[in-house]
Scaffold this motif. Structure first.
Motif, PDB file in Angstrom:
ATOM      1  N   GLY A 197       0.803  -1.209   0.000  1.00 56.68           N
ATOM      2  CA  GLY A 197       0.000   0.000   0.000  1.00 56.68           C
ATOM      3  C   GLY A 197       0.841   1.267   0.000  1.00 56.68           C
ATOM      4  O   GLY A 197       2.062   1.239  -0.194  1.00 56.68           O
ATOM      5  N   GLU A 198       0.153   2.401   0.220  1.00 59.09           N
ATOM      6  CA  GLU A 198       0.813   3.706   0.227  1.00 59.09           C
ATOM      7  C   GLU A 198       1.037   4.157   1.665  1.00 59.09           C
ATOM      8  O   GLU A 198       0.096   4.258   2.448  1.00 59.09           O
ATOM      9  CB  GLU A 198      -0.034   4.735  -0.523  1.00 59.09           C
ATOM     10  CG  GLU A 198      -0.153   4.443  -2.011  1.00 59.09           C
ATOM     11  CD  GLU A 198      -0.637   5.653  -2.783  1.00 59.09           C
ATOM     12  OE1 GLU A 198      -0.034   6.737  -2.651  1.00 59.09           O
ATOM     13  OE2 GLU A 198      -1.619   5.513  -3.525  1.00 59.09           O
ATOM     14  N   LEU A 199       2.272   4.411   1.979  1.00 57.69           N
ATOM     15  CA  LEU A 199       2.646   4.783   3.342  1.00 57.69           C
ATOM     16  C   LEU A 199       1.856   5.993   3.842  1.00 57.69           C
ATOM     17  O   LEU A 199       1.506   6.074   5.019  1.00 57.69           O
ATOM     18  CB  LEU A 199       4.158   5.069   3.375  1.00 57.69           C
ATOM     19  CG  LEU A 199       4.784   5.559   4.676  1.00 57.69           C
ATOM     20  CD1 LEU A 199       4.431   4.657   5.833  1.00 57.69           C
ATOM     21  CD2 LEU A 199       6.291   5.661   4.523  1.00 57.69           C
ATOM     22  N   SER A 200       1.545   6.919   2.972  1.00 58.63           N
ATOM     23  CA  SER A 200       0.921   8.172   3.399  1.00 58.63           C
ATOM     24  C   SER A 200      -0.564   8.046   3.697  1.00 58.63           C
ATOM     25  O   SER A 200      -1.207   9.037   4.037  1.00 58.63           O
ATOM     26  CB  SER A 200       1.133   9.245   2.331  1.00 58.63           C
ATOM     27  OG  SER A 200       0.682   8.810   1.079  1.00 58.63           O
ATOM     28  N   GLY A 213       8.193   4.921   1.135  1.00 57.01           N
ATOM     29  CA  GLY A 213       9.001   4.528   2.276  1.00 57.01           C
ATOM     30  C   GLY A 213      10.489   4.485   1.972  1.00 57.01           C
ATOM     31  O   GLY A 213      10.979   4.986   0.953  1.00 57.01           O
ATOM     32  N   LEU A 214      11.221   3.839   2.883  1.00 58.67           N
ATOM     33  CA  LEU A 214      12.685   3.843   2.814  1.00 58.67           C
ATOM     34  C   LEU A 214      13.207   3.113   1.582  1.00 58.67           C
ATOM     35  O   LEU A 214      14.246   3.483   1.042  1.00 58.67           O
ATOM     36  CB  LEU A 214      13.246   3.217   4.091  1.00 58.67           C
ATOM     37  CG  LEU A 214      12.955   4.035   5.365  1.00 58.67           C
ATOM     38  CD1 LEU A 214      13.230   3.204   6.607  1.00 58.67           C
ATOM     39  CD2 LEU A 214      13.803   5.309   5.380  1.00 58.67           C
ATOM     40  N   ARG A 215      12.520   2.084   1.125  1.00 57.89           N
ATOM     41  CA  ARG A 215      12.953   1.390  -0.092  1.00 57.89           C
ATOM     42  C   ARG A 215      12.933   2.318  -1.298  1.00 57.89           C
ATOM     43  O   ARG A 215      13.790   2.241  -2.173  1.00 57.89           O
ATOM     44  CB  ARG A 215      12.055   0.191  -0.367  1.00 57.89           C
ATOM     45  CG  ARG A 215      12.267  -0.994   0.535  1.00 57.89           C
ATOM     46  CD  ARG A 215      13.412  -1.856   0.067  1.00 57.89           C
ATOM     47  NE  ARG A 215      13.411  -3.126   0.780  1.00 57.89           N
ATOM     48  CZ  ARG A 215      14.494  -3.810   1.078  1.00 57.89           C
ATOM     49  NH1 ARG A 215      15.685  -3.345   0.719  1.00 57.89           N
ATOM     50  NH2 ARG A 215      14.415  -4.949   1.716  1.00 57.89           N
ATOM     51  N   ASP A 216      11.932   3.174  -1.355  1.00 62.57           N
ATOM     52  CA  ASP A 216      11.848   4.096  -2.494  1.00 62.57           C
ATOM     53  C   ASP A 216      12.993   5.097  -2.474  1.00 62.57           C
ATOM     54  O   ASP A 216      13.464   5.537  -3.538  1.00 62.57           O
ATOM     55  CB  ASP A 216      10.512   4.831  -2.477  1.00 62.57           C
ATOM     56  CG  ASP A 216       9.361   3.964  -2.983  1.00 62.57           C
ATOM     57  OD1 ASP A 216       9.645   2.902  -3.568  1.00 62.57           O
ATOM     58  OD2 ASP A 216       8.200   4.331  -2.781  1.00 62.57           O
ATOM     59  N   VAL A 292       8.494  11.748  -0.564  1.00 66.57           N
ATOM     60  CA  VAL A 292       9.247  10.680  -1.241  1.00 66.57           C
ATOM     61  C   VAL A 292       8.470  10.184  -2.461  1.00 66.57           C
ATOM     62  O   VAL A 292       9.048  10.006  -3.545  1.00 66.57           O
ATOM     63  CB  VAL A 292       9.525   9.529  -0.268  1.00 66.57           C
ATOM     64  CG1 VAL A 292      10.204   8.364  -0.997  1.00 66.57           C
ATOM     65  CG2 VAL A 292      10.401  10.003   0.889  1.00 66.57           C
ATOM     66  N   ALA A 293       7.179   9.959  -2.300  1.00 71.11           N
ATOM     67  CA  ALA A 293       6.384   9.436  -3.406  1.00 71.11           C
ATOM     68  C   ALA A 293       6.337  10.422  -4.568  1.00 71.11           C
ATOM     69  O   ALA A 293       6.458  10.029  -5.744  1.00 71.11           O
ATOM     70  CB  ALA A 293       4.967   9.118  -2.923  1.00 71.11           C
ATOM     71  N   TYR A 294       6.170  11.704  -4.265  1.00 74.36           N
ATOM     72  CA  TYR A 294       6.128  12.700  -5.341  1.00 74.36           C
ATOM     73  C   TYR A 294       7.485  12.801  -6.039  1.00 74.36           C
ATOM     74  O   TYR A 294       7.558  12.888  -7.270  1.00 74.36           O
ATOM     75  CB  TYR A 294       5.718  14.058  -4.783  1.00 74.36           C
ATOM     76  CG  TYR A 294       5.703  15.159  -5.821  1.00 74.36           C
ATOM     77  CD1 TYR A 294       4.843  15.094  -6.912  1.00 74.36           C
ATOM     78  CD2 TYR A 294       6.562  16.252  -5.734  1.00 74.36           C
ATOM     79  CE1 TYR A 294       4.829  16.088  -7.872  1.00 74.36           C
ATOM     80  CE2 TYR A 294       6.544  17.249  -6.687  1.00 74.36           C
ATOM     81  CZ  TYR A 294       5.678  17.162  -7.761  1.00 74.36           C
ATOM     82  OH  TYR A 294       5.672  18.143  -8.715  1.00 74.36           O
ATOM     83  N   ALA A 295       8.560  12.755  -5.265  1.00 72.38           N
ATOM     84  CA  ALA A 295       9.891  12.764  -5.875  1.00 72.38           C
ATOM     85  C   ALA A 295      10.061  11.561  -6.799  1.00 72.38           C
ATOM     86  O   ALA A 295      10.656  11.669  -7.880  1.00 72.38           O
ATOM     87  CB  ALA A 295      10.961  12.751  -4.788  1.00 72.38           C
ATOM     88  N   GLU A 426      -1.920  16.263  -6.512  1.00 73.31           N
ATOM     89  CA  GLU A 426      -0.746  15.934  -5.702  1.00 73.31           C
ATOM     90  C   GLU A 426       0.439  16.827  -6.058  1.00 73.31           C
ATOM     91  O   GLU A 426       1.204  17.239  -5.179  1.00 73.31           O
ATOM     92  CB  GLU A 426      -0.373  14.464  -5.894  1.00 73.31           C
ATOM     93  CG  GLU A 426      -1.370  13.501  -5.264  1.00 73.31           C
ATOM     94  CD  GLU A 426      -1.021  12.045  -5.550  1.00 73.31           C
ATOM     95  OE1 GLU A 426      -0.280  11.789  -6.523  1.00 73.31           O
ATOM     96  OE2 GLU A 426      -1.497  11.168  -4.803  1.00 73.31           O
ATOM     97  N   ALA A 427       0.595  17.132  -7.345  1.00 66.71           N
ATOM     98  CA  ALA A 427       1.685  18.008  -7.756  1.00 66.71           C
ATOM     99  C   ALA A 427       1.510  19.411  -7.183  1.00 66.71           C
ATOM    100  O   ALA A 427       2.464  20.033  -6.700  1.00 66.71           O
ATOM    101  CB  ALA A 427       1.773  18.053  -9.284  1.00 66.71           C
TER     102      ALA A 427
END
Length: 836
Positions: A197-200, A213-216, A292-295, A426-427
């Motif tokens: 899932g999505e951490l946020s 998350g940290l893997r990303d 992190v997800a947006y990056a 989101e952007a």
């Protein structure tokens, strides 16, 4: 990537006897208990302690850092190398030790055991391997995860030259294989997101594996190492630090190497981090994860562009390119050029699959531009480029209060794009543009909902409700109010008391700021205040009790409000989660709405459409008299600025046209406007008899220039006259232009709705209602279909609300009588066919 090639710097804090596991365990425990040592400094200190211990174990096994054996004879190269998370030099309290024993020749069989067994005896988790450089490279070539671990290789002890050579070779291999491996890396991320899932948005998130998350973060560093693309770095280091600190606190609070932030652990973790409470902790985690997800989204789009260009699949290859030439050379003209920039809206173009600012855009002078860019991107299935969002955030002034009409229309257009609006939203949110537009949004942003039924944070639930509502716009006469109410219905969460009551107060203020008239403001307030009323009443009250229906009719005062509340209720429940809506609940709500609608309408006739018209203005009467006197068309054009300031934003026109009654008038005029790239925002048609010599049709239009440049008034007037006398084939010209223009992806939209209103809608005409997604030439196609059906359009009310057209046509037969039921059905079918 870490560039150390020797043991970690700083004074050694390792145990005096490396072979004694208890000595390391004691030193480690003392370090973790040291007052004031937290976060990154503690992780670095723990890594240094472990480095020194492992270096001592290798030396005790007879392999000094010089590479010579303890007897002084030359030895084969042996090195101890940290990889993966340990290789990055930051060690969390319960993290595994990822270690590679590297050698370039035969080694003593007992050497690995003399290192691994003390580690196991100390209770540390060890992920180990013994390989030559060739073997390490071969494993990396076959296993992407192994290759990612080696990208962070860091020398611990032994032959430093051996480690340096491996690092150099692995990095060279990674860059050479990047076109093949990056898609594989991206797919790994997608699979993780599907599993975790999505951490946020998770109440019990996995800090490492979930999306954001940290893997990303590891994946983004790996992309940067290819030199093909890099992530936007603003805020990324702070996000990484926050996630790592939370994981450390979780390890210490639980005493386990867990990555899942469980509900029962959140209070302890918050206390260790000095955070107010568990909700505040989750908000901080969610904010970091979104960064992190947006990056990641920005980075992977950049990777896609680079790989497409390398493979020859770029958007500049093998297809015609068009530039809008402007009305000065003929509206709708296009010219071939060398730059793949296709106009989307005033100041906004498409380039490389993203919406970017046009060269002449002036963000500082156009406060509506962020919403216009967002709406254009979403409606075309694109997102707004990172550089564009950054520039808009830096340069655009706040919207004036109240908002100009265009700003409100663009917000509705953005929301009406459905799923395509989510990445655009989101952007904008990533750069703070949403809270600039809606300051009250900050209170619900990243706010968790501790309810098993809810699957989203408050802010994302609001966006998802608008997404659901976008598929229901055909069900309501005011899709703009439905979409805005969906976006704001839970805006009161986070305030004391009932969130519906608090939300009503907030929405009244917001609606005035957004420029809604008083009547619409009242409707929005009713929708927000009562967004739970329908489902609560339907599921908790006796449907046969008259008081049940009365409770609803007291809450909503009109059939229109009931219609909107019904759609909002369903959209809200569907966006909440699968447990919030079912066939049983839907049937209860539908039944209650049907009873309430019957009581509200009472079987009375709706007001005649023409009665809602104000008296003609002096200018309209003058034009009608001129048309009746000359027997030809008479028109008036009034240009005005749609933006906040004169000269900023797209220009609009109020056009009034009077023509002696004739067939096909509405479709013909609409076609000419479409040829001139004028978008119809509203229109009305009615009959007048100013001099008693016969009916004159009066058409009043509010239109906006699609790309910001108005056509010349003389050219527009001439084309209208030519179209009316038959010398300009509007349909053919529109077809030719559409055939020449490049195809865009577009977005999925609900199918058009064409329906005949009940007979009570008008006593003297048949009312045809059309609700459809707005598109160039839409009104022209409807008008042609009505003309082809042989009916007269006595009165018309046309509105474009965001991206949705809501039109009503009062039709009669040639003798001026309402249509029969069968004839009305045929006309509706003809219009439906024309809209495809």
């Amino acid at each position: 990537m870490t560039i150390e090639t020797g043991p970690s710097s700083g004074p050694s804090s390792g145990p005096s006897d490396p072979s004694d596991p208890s000595a390391y365990a004691a030193a480690r425990a003392a370090l973790l208990d040291r007052p004031g040592l937290t976060g990154r400094p503690r992780r670095a200190a723990l890594a240094r302690l472990t480095d020194d211990w492992l270096a001592g174990l290798l030396a005790a096994a007879g392999v000094p850092s010089s590479g010579a054996s303890s007897s002084g004879a030359p030895s084969s190269g042996v090195a101890l190398v940290a990889v993966g998370g340990y290789g990055r030099g930051e060690l969390s309290p319960r993290s595994d030790l990822d270690v590679l024993l590297l050698h370039d020749g035969p080694i003593a069989p007992e050497l690995p055991e003399r290192i691994w067994y003390p580690v196991w005896d100390a209770g540390a988790k060890l992920d180990h391997s013994v390989r030559t450089p060739a073997e390490a490279r071969a494993v990396a070539a076959a296993d992407l995860k192994a290759q990612l671990g080696l990208l962070d290789a860091r020398h611990l002890a032994g032959d430093g030259a051996l480690t340096a050579a491996l690092r150099s070779a692995v990095l060279t291999d990674w860059r050479a294989s990047a076109p093949a491996r990056l898609p594989e890396l991206r797919e790994l991320g997608r699979e993780r997101a599907e599993r975790h899932g999505e951490l946020s948005f998770l109440l019990e998130p996995d800090l490492k594996e979930a999306r954001g998350g940290l893997r990303d973060l590891v994946a983004l560093d790996a992309v940067a190492a290819t030199w093909l693309a890099d992530a936007p770095r603003d805020g990324l280091d702070a996000a990484a630090l926050r996630l790592a600190d939370v994981r450390d606190a979780l390890h210490l609070a639980t005493g386990r190497a867990t990555e899942r932030l469980s509900l029962q652990d959140q209070d302890q973790v918050a206390e260790r981090l000095g955070v107010l409470d568990a909700d505040t902790l989750l908000r901080q985690v969610y904010e970091a994860a979104r960064t992190v997800a947006y990056a990641g989204d920005v980075t992977w789009r950049a990777v896609d562009r680079v790989l497409a260009a390398r493979s020859g699949r770029g958007r500049r290859t093998g297809r015609p390119v068009f530039r809008f030439a402007g009305a000065g050379r003929g509206a709708g003209a296009v010219a071939r050029g060398a730059v793949a920039r296709r106009p989307l809206a005033e100041g906004v173009v498409e380039q490389d699959g993203e919406a970017v600012l046009a060269q002449g855009a002036r963000p500082a002078a156009d406060p509506v531009l962020p919403l216009r860019a967002a709406a254009a991107a979403a409606q075309n299935g694109l997102t707004v480029s990172y550089a564009t969002v950054r520039r808009l955030a830096a340069e655009c002034r706040p919207l004036p209060v109240p908002w100009p009409d265009e700003a409100r229309e663009q917000l509705v257009t953005l929301l009406g794009a459905g799923e395509a609006a989510v990445p655009v939203w989101e952007a904008l949110e990533a750069e703070g543009l949403i809270t600039k537009l809606l300051p009250d949004w900050e209170r619900v942003r990243c706010r968790p909902q501790r309810n098993a039924v809810h699957r989203w944070t408050v802010d994302r639930h609001l966006v998802e409700t608008a997404v659901r509502a976008a598929s229901m716009t055909r069900r309501v006469a005011r899709p703009d109010l439905l979409l805005v109410a969906a976006l704001l219905h839970d805006i009161g969460k986070g305030w004391p008391g009932d969130h519906s009551e608090a939300g009503e107060v907030i929405v009244r203020d917001l609606a005035v700021r957004m420029g809604f008239p008083a009547e619409d403001t009242e409707t929005l307030a009713v929708l927000v205040r009562h967004h739970l009323t329908l489902v609560d009443t339907a599921t908790r009250r006796d449907p046969d009790d008259p008081a049940t229906v009365e409770a609803i009719t007291k809450a909503v005062g009109t059939p229109s409000e009931l219609e909107l509340l019904h759609a909002l209720t369903e959209a809200d429940a569907l966006a909440t989660g699968p447990a919030a809506w079912s066939g049983w609940r839907a049937s209860l709500v539908d039944g209650l709405v049907a009873r309430a609608a019957a009581q509200l309408t009472g079987g009375g006739a709706a007001p005649e459409g023409a009665a809602s018209w104000a008296r003609p203005s002096a200018e309209q009467e003058r034009i009608a008299v001129e048309a009746a006197r000359t027997g030809g068309p008479a028109l008036s054009l009034l240009a005005r600025a749609e933006g906040a300031d004169p000269g900023s934003g797209p220009m609009g026109v109020e056009l009034t046209l009077a023509v002696p009654d004739r067939p096909g008038l509405l479709g013909t005029v609409a076609g000419v406007l479409a040829l001139h790239r004028l978008t119809v925002r509203s229109a009305g048609l009615r009959e007048l008899d100013p001099v008693g010599s016969g009916p004159v049709l009066l058409l009043s239009w509010r239109v906006a220039a699609e790309f910001g440049e108005l056509p010349e008034a003389a050219r527009l007037r001439a084309d209208l006259r030519r179209a009316l006398d038959g010398s300009l084939d509007v349909s053919r010209r529109l077809a030719e232009r559409d055939a020449a223009a490049p195809r865009r992806r577009g977005i999925p939209t609900p199918p058009p709705l064409v329906a005949v209103a009940p007979a009570v809608a008008s006593a003297t005409a048949t009312v045809l209602e059309v609700r459809a997604h707005d598109a160039p030439g839409l009104l022209h196609r409807i008008g042609r279909a009505l003309d082809g059906a042989g009916v007269r359009v006595r009165t018309a009310h046309v509105s474009t609300l965001g991206a949705e057209a809501v039109d009503s046509f009062y039709l009669t037969d040639p003798a001026g009588r309402p249509l029969t039921a069968g004839r009305a059905g045929e006309v509706a079918a003809a219009v439906r066919a024309a809209l495809g």
